[in-house]
Design an enzyme around this catalytic site. Structure first.
Site, PDB file in Angstrom:
ATOM      1  N   GLU A 144     -47.947 -32.336  -1.258  1.00  0.00           N
ATOM      2  CA  GLU A 144     -47.421 -33.662  -0.903  1.00  0.00           C
ATOM      3  C   GLU A 144     -47.909 -34.692  -1.903  1.00  0.00           C
ATOM      4  O   GLU A 144     -48.996 -34.543  -2.469  1.00  0.00           O
ATOM      5  CB  GLU A 144     -47.922 -34.061   0.483  1.00  0.00           C
ATOM      6  CG  GLU A 144     -47.464 -33.139   1.587  1.00  0.00           C
ATOM      7  CD  GLU A 144     -47.963 -33.620   2.943  1.00  0.00           C
ATOM      8  OE1 GLU A 144     -47.216 -34.352   3.597  1.00  0.00           O
ATOM      9  OE2 GLU A 144     -49.098 -33.279   3.318  1.00  0.00           O
ATOM     10  N   LYS A 195     -37.114 -26.276   9.990  1.00  0.00           N
ATOM     11  CA  LYS A 195     -36.495 -26.574   8.689  1.00  0.00           C
ATOM     12  C   LYS A 195     -35.419 -25.533   8.391  1.00  0.00           C
ATOM     13  O   LYS A 195     -35.632 -24.342   8.620  1.00  0.00           O
ATOM     14  CB  LYS A 195     -37.562 -26.598   7.587  1.00  0.00           C
ATOM     15  CG  LYS A 195     -38.517 -27.799   7.710  1.00  0.00           C
ATOM     16  CD  LYS A 195     -39.488 -27.869   6.559  1.00  0.00           C
ATOM     17  CE  LYS A 195     -40.536 -28.942   6.773  1.00  0.00           C
ATOM     18  NZ  LYS A 195     -40.175 -30.276   6.301  1.00  0.00           N
ATOM     19  N   HIS A 231     -48.564 -24.856   9.993  1.00  0.00           N
ATOM     20  CA  HIS A 231     -47.394 -24.731   9.115  1.00  0.00           C
ATOM     21  C   HIS A 231     -47.516 -23.554   8.136  1.00  0.00           C
ATOM     22  O   HIS A 231     -46.618 -22.729   8.021  1.00  0.00           O
ATOM     23  CB  HIS A 231     -47.174 -26.008   8.304  1.00  0.00           C
ATOM     24  CG  HIS A 231     -47.018 -27.245   9.131  1.00  0.00           C
ATOM     25  ND1 HIS A 231     -46.422 -27.259  10.370  1.00  0.00           N
ATOM     26  CD2 HIS A 231     -47.373 -28.529   8.906  1.00  0.00           C
ATOM     27  CE1 HIS A 231     -46.417 -28.493  10.852  1.00  0.00           C
ATOM     28  NE2 HIS A 231     -47.002 -29.275   9.987  1.00  0.00           N
TER      29      HIS A 231
HETATM   30  C1  BG6 Z   1     -47.457 -32.885   9.540  1.00  0.00           C
HETATM   31  C2  BG6 Z   1     -48.831 -33.225   9.079  1.00  0.00           C
HETATM   32  O1  BG6 Z   1     -47.496 -31.879  10.521  1.00  0.00           O
HETATM   33  O2  BG6 Z   1     -46.691 -32.418   8.437  1.00  0.00           O
HETATM   34  C3  BG6 Z   1     -48.794 -34.265   7.969  1.00  0.00           C
HETATM   35  O3  BG6 Z   1     -49.594 -33.737  10.172  1.00  0.00           O
HETATM   36  C4  BG6 Z   1     -47.874 -33.815   6.860  1.00  0.00           C
HETATM   37  O4  BG6 Z   1     -50.090 -34.526   7.459  1.00  0.00           O
HETATM   38  C5  BG6 Z   1     -46.527 -33.377   7.414  1.00  0.00           C
HETATM   39  O5  BG6 Z   1     -47.715 -34.885   5.954  1.00  0.00           O
HETATM   40  C6  BG6 Z   1     -45.662 -32.763   6.342  1.00  0.00           C
HETATM   41  O6  BG6 Z   1     -44.384 -32.567   6.862  1.00  0.00           O
HETATM   42  P1  BG6 Z   1     -43.095 -32.500   5.929  1.00  0.00           P
HETATM   43  O7  BG6 Z   1     -41.997 -32.126   6.844  1.00  0.00           O
HETATM   44  O8  BG6 Z   1     -42.957 -33.850   5.320  1.00  0.00           O
HETATM   45  O9  BG6 Z   1     -43.416 -31.451   4.909  1.00  0.00           O
END
Ligand code: BG6
Length: 484
Positions: free
Chosen positions: A218, A184, A242
């Site tokens: 989310e 990102k 993450h």
């Molecule tokens: C993924 C997860 O690695 O990252 C998902 O498996 C999650 O569950 C996603 O929704 C979130 O990614 P981003 O880029 O939309 O924040």
């Protein structure tokens, strides 16, 4: 803002799981954009592999539908789409049998010139080992690079087993473990901010920073991924990779060079310095939640899978002793918001002691999404007469170019896939990092299992479980609201 497109060398990128969700939503759109921007050389090929019986044309139809859904129409103009689709090939393959391997081999050995070969495993981790073995058996693995998606295993032991199995075919310098958060733009901007400016480093420690709060919230639920997610949960799906990667980049010492192993060495030191949490201490420092209605969605009425995690982490180093790092992530929350908040300490002595509202401490907010931005909030005087009033003024330090005509914020996968082709492992997780992350996570999950109990239910569209608020309140702190 100027974009510089540095073309890469000719490559063959073979995607296992090419008919799947990740390929449709992320990989093909990312490759399309790189092609449209002129980064992909004419001779490069993208080979889809999956079980389905398709031919090249059938796969191109699937890809066209995926691109129409996931790439804005303004970019699918002219012959961009057809030119990209012409690069695609497809081979129906049986990972456990013979089908498809000879045609794949024949296709890859067609061009006479040497080219970079990448195998991208966009499949579940149970297929990593069998595919790596088959690539070796069929003589395709030599010199090739392997890309694997998280989660790498479901705990430290299984991760070791997986990494051993992959490592028997591909040495570490050819393994690319993707954590798309590292791709990102704002995450890379955090690296630039910290290590290309002299301003922050003297303040970047426990003496000046009172806490760091990392949020990945989310609004989506598990959608159609319940069969995977119900076995994984938020801790394995988000925190182990993450959130810990974001913590590492925020907390690490300056690497001696912006180079793969120098950076990864520093991240590893952070992971190893995380104060271990187990037993009752782990239960006290962690919260797990589950959104209302999740078990029905997952078709598992007794599911105790967490869709939310909050944690208080501490890093046992001179730099960070005394500064907690709070992490939280969850699905079906009030808004989609990912940010790192670095909260500075209050001034040592308040001279403005007769103000109606006390002077707020400075904070640096690195927002990953929805609108990528870096903001430093400082206190200034409210202009005009009427007493000496203060206000918080945000300094926008992002300069993303978003307002410039034609600017498009690239998706994380665009950078990461091109980095694999370039052979740059800086933004990929090394094996020992994965092991160190599990070594910290495993005892917390053991404590959850041994302590019995269930995740706390929270309302859809809320700020998360009450206990997560309490985790902060106990320490005299509060989360920032998730209000959009
Ligand atoms: C993924 C997860 O690695 O990252 C998902 O498996 C999650 O569950 C996603 O929704 C979130 O990614 P981003 O880029 O939309 O924040």
């Amino acid at each position: 803002m100027t974009t510089r497109i540095i073309p890469v060398d000719p490559f063959d990128l073979v995607i296992f799981g090419a008919t799947g969700d990740l390929a449709a939503r992320k990989l093909l759109p990312a490759l399309f954009h790189r092609d449209r921007d002129g980064q992909i050389p004419d001779r490069a090929r993208i080979v889809g592999c999956a079980r389905s019986d398709l031919d090249d044309e059938g796969f191109r139809d699937l890809a066209r539908a995926a691109l129409e859904e996931h790439v804005d129409a303004e970019y699918r103009t002219g012959d961009a789409l057809d030119r990209f689709l012409a690069r695609l090939h497809y081979i129906s393959i049986d990972v456990f049998g013979d089908k498809g391997w000879s045609p794949l081999r024949a296709l890859l050995s067609e061009p006479e010139e040497a080219r970079i070969r990448v195998f991208y495993l966009s499949v579940g981790p149970s297929l990593f080992g069998p595919i790596a073995d088959a690539l070796k058996t069929h003589g395709l693995a030599d010199e090739a690079r392997l890309v694997v998606e998280k989660p790498i295993g479901h705990d430290g032991d299984s991760a070791k087993e997986l990494n051993d199995r992959i490592g028997a075919v591909f040495d570490e310098s050819r393994v690319y473990r993707i954590d798309h958060y590292l791709g990102k733009e704002t995450v890379q901007n955090l690296i630039a901010l910290r290590f290309a400016n002299a301003l922050f480093e003297p303040l970047w420690n426990a003496k000046h920073i009172e806490s760091v709060r990392i949020t990945v919230a989310e609004t989506l639920g598990v959608e159609d991924r319940a069969s995977y997610y119900d076995k994984a949960g938020a801790m394995r799906d988000m925190v182990q990779n993450h959130l810990l990667q974001l913590l590492c980049l925020t907390a690490m010492e300056p690497p001696h060079h912006f180079e793969a192993d120098a950076l990864r060495d520093e991240k590893l030191k952070v992971l190893r310095a995380l104060r271990p949490l187990s037993g009752t201490e782990a239960l006290k420092a962690s919260v797990r939640g589950q959104y209302a209605g999740y078990p029905e969605e997952a078709e598992n009425p007794a599911s105790t899978t967490e869709t939310y995690v909050a944690l208080k982490a501490e890093i046992g180093t001179w730099r960070w002793a005394g500064t907690p790092f709070y992490l939280r992530t969850g699905k079906k929350l009030r808004s989609r918001l990912s940010e790192i908040v670095v909260l500075f300490r209050q001034t040592p002595h308040q001279i403005f002691d007769d103000l109606a509202t006390p002077v707020a401490p400075n904070s640096l907010v690195i927002r990953l999404q929805p609108d990528e931005a870096i903001t430093l909030s400082i206190t200034t005087k409210d202009p005009g007469p009427g007493g000496f009033r203060m206000r918080e003024t945000p300094l926008d330090m992002s300069f993303t170019g978003k307002d410039e005509e034609g600017f498009r914020m690239p998706d994380a996968y665009e950078r990461l896939v091109m980095d694999v082709v370039r052979g740059n492992q800086t933004l990929f997780m090394r094996r020992d990092e994965v092991a160190a992350a599990w070594a910290w996570i495993d005892p917390i999950m053991d404590a959850w299992r041994e302590g019995g109990g269930k995740p706390e239910e929270y309302d859809r569209g809320s700020e998360g479980p009450m206990s997560a608020m309490e985790l902060m309140i106990r320490d005299g702190r509060r989360w920032r609201s998730l209000a959009p």
